[in-house]
Design an enzyme around this catalytic site. Structure first.
Site, PDB file in Angstrom:
ATOM      1  N   LYS A 114      23.627   1.053  23.395  1.00 42.03           N
ATOM      2  CA  LYS A 114      24.201   0.251  24.862  1.00 42.03           C
ATOM      3  C   LYS A 114      23.018  -0.038  25.634  1.00 42.03           C
ATOM      4  CE  LYS A 114      29.022   1.360  24.755  1.00 42.03           C
ATOM      5  NZ  LYS A 114      30.202   1.800  25.707  1.00 42.03           N
ATOM      6  N   LYS A 196      29.850  -1.260  12.409  1.00 43.16           N
ATOM      7  CA  LYS A 196      31.227  -0.674  12.777  1.00 43.16           C
ATOM      8  C   LYS A 196      32.185  -1.441  13.563  1.00 43.16           C
ATOM      9  CE  LYS A 196      31.516   1.715  16.515  1.00 43.16           C
ATOM     10  NZ  LYS A 196      31.581   2.548  17.650  1.00 43.16           N
ATOM     11  N   LYS A 199      35.246  -2.566  19.741  1.00 41.73           N
ATOM     12  CA  LYS A 199      36.141  -3.591  20.750  1.00 41.73           C
ATOM     13  C   LYS A 199      35.119  -4.491  21.442  1.00 41.73           C
ATOM     14  CE  LYS A 199      36.093   0.576  23.352  1.00 41.73           C
ATOM     15  NZ  LYS A 199      37.176   1.910  23.427  1.00 41.73           N
TER      16      LYS A 199
END
Ligand code: TYM
Length: 332
Positions: A114, A196, A199
């Site tokens: 992130k 992966k 969202k």
């Protein structure tokens, strides 16, 4: 009679609920909910570690609540709540911050990923995220935490923090175990099957959302990236796209990989891809319809999250009081 074991898990309302979260986590939550004392939360406090639009966050939080219920989590039998409604999460997180090492937080892959992705907002919350997650779990003395494989490292650090704390103050926290499904623990993107399904995926065709319209779901599956062969065979190394589709089909239909290989023996991807799409559409259809219905009933949703917060706070505050006493805070 032996006391029921406890489960806690949560999902960030930082985007729409995905097929990945459904297969990796929620499906197990539902099957475990019969036999365990379950706490399922919407972790809105975690979501603000990445900048959110306030109106969207509020909307998605309520939608996610409706979707949890629509997936089969009965709010009478499970404690379903919104994280920010139970202040003990923030309070324990602060204490645990003081028992979590800079070095161990620096090794977290979610933090590394992130901070690379949101390089202009590497805030302290993003860094100490695992201590808040540890608080979520430890407040309820959870035995099991059903999650996808990407969260395993966060459960390991939770265990380390709990062991460290218990080592100083005695048995305060139950040491939780991760509960990761054998099939479906890591659903991959349909357009880049080496990544992966997420969202926050910018490429809209790669991710399936549980509220998506059937025609959009079908389109994404028909366009799913595969390989230059034609046979449906499970081989995640050489055939990541097909293996991912087989995984999705297997969890959606309950069929084993062997059965799927036989079913599509002699048939090509042109038959297989729409079959997976249809299985997913049929699996999600009742959930979407029920979620749409529940979402219209704002009074009901409010009742659910209020009751949930009250029940959760009762348990959480018991643990928090114990922790405060152990570390030496004067009791009120
Ligand atoms: P989050 O919100 O990213 O994901 C929610 C859950 O869905 C699983 N998951 C997947 N499983 C399989 N394949 C995928 N492609 C996929 N994408 C997501 C995740 O493993 C997770 O179980 N830190 C957590 C939220 C959290 C939490 C907690 C979880 C906060 N506190 C306490 C458990 C207990 C997170 O970011 O999950």
């Amino acid at each position: 009679m032996e006391e029921r074991k406890t489960i806690l898990s949560g999902i960030q309302p930082s985007g729409e609920l995905t097929l990945g979260s459904y297969l990796g986590a929620i499906k197990n939550w539902v099957s475990l909910s019969k036999d365990y004392n379950c706490y399922y939360c919407i972790v809105d406090m975690h979501a603000i570690t990445v900048r959110q639009n306030p109106a969207s966050l509020r909307r998605r939080t309520l939608e996610q609540l409706a979707q949890y219920i629509a997936c089969g989590l009965d709010p009478e039998e499970n404690t379903i709540f919104i994280q920010s409604h139970v202040s003990a999460h923030a309070e324990l997180a602060w204490v645990l911050d003081c028992y979590t090492m800079f070095g161990e937080l620096s090794r977290m892959t979610q933090f590394k990923d992130k901070s690379a992705k949101y390089a202009d907002n590497i805030n302290a919350g993003l860094f100490t995220y695992p201590a808040l997650m540890a608080a979520d779990i430890l407040l309820y003395q959870a035995d099991l935490v059903p999650v996808g494989i990407d969260q395993k490292q966060h459960i390991e650090i939770t265990r380390d923090i709990a062991h460290r704390f218990n080592g100083i103050y005695g048995d305060v926290f139950k040491i939780p175990e991760p509960y990761i499904p054998e099939v479906g623990a890591k659903i991959m993107s349909l357009t880049s099957p080496e990544n992966k399904m997420s969202k926050s995926d910018k490429d809209s065709g790669g991710c399936i959302y549980i509220m998506q319209k059937p025609e959009d779901i079908m389109r994404s599956f028909k366009r799913a990236v595969t390989d230059s062969e034609t046979c449906v065979r499970y081989d995640p190394e050489k055939k990541p796209g097909i293996s991912n589709l087989m995984t999705i089909y297997s969890v959606a239909t309950g069929k084993s990989f062997d059965e799927i290989e036989k079913e599509f023996d002699g048939k090509g991807y042109g038959d297989f891809k729409p079959a997976v799409g249809e299985a997913v559409v049929e699996m999600l259809r009742p959930i979407r319809e029920e979620a749409e219905r529940i979402l219209k009933d704002k009074a009901y949703l409010e009742k659910v999250y209020r009751n949930g917060a009250e029940k959760a706070a009762y348990t959480a505050n018991k643990t928090l009081r114990k922790v405060y006493k152990k570390v030496g805070f004067v009791q009120k």
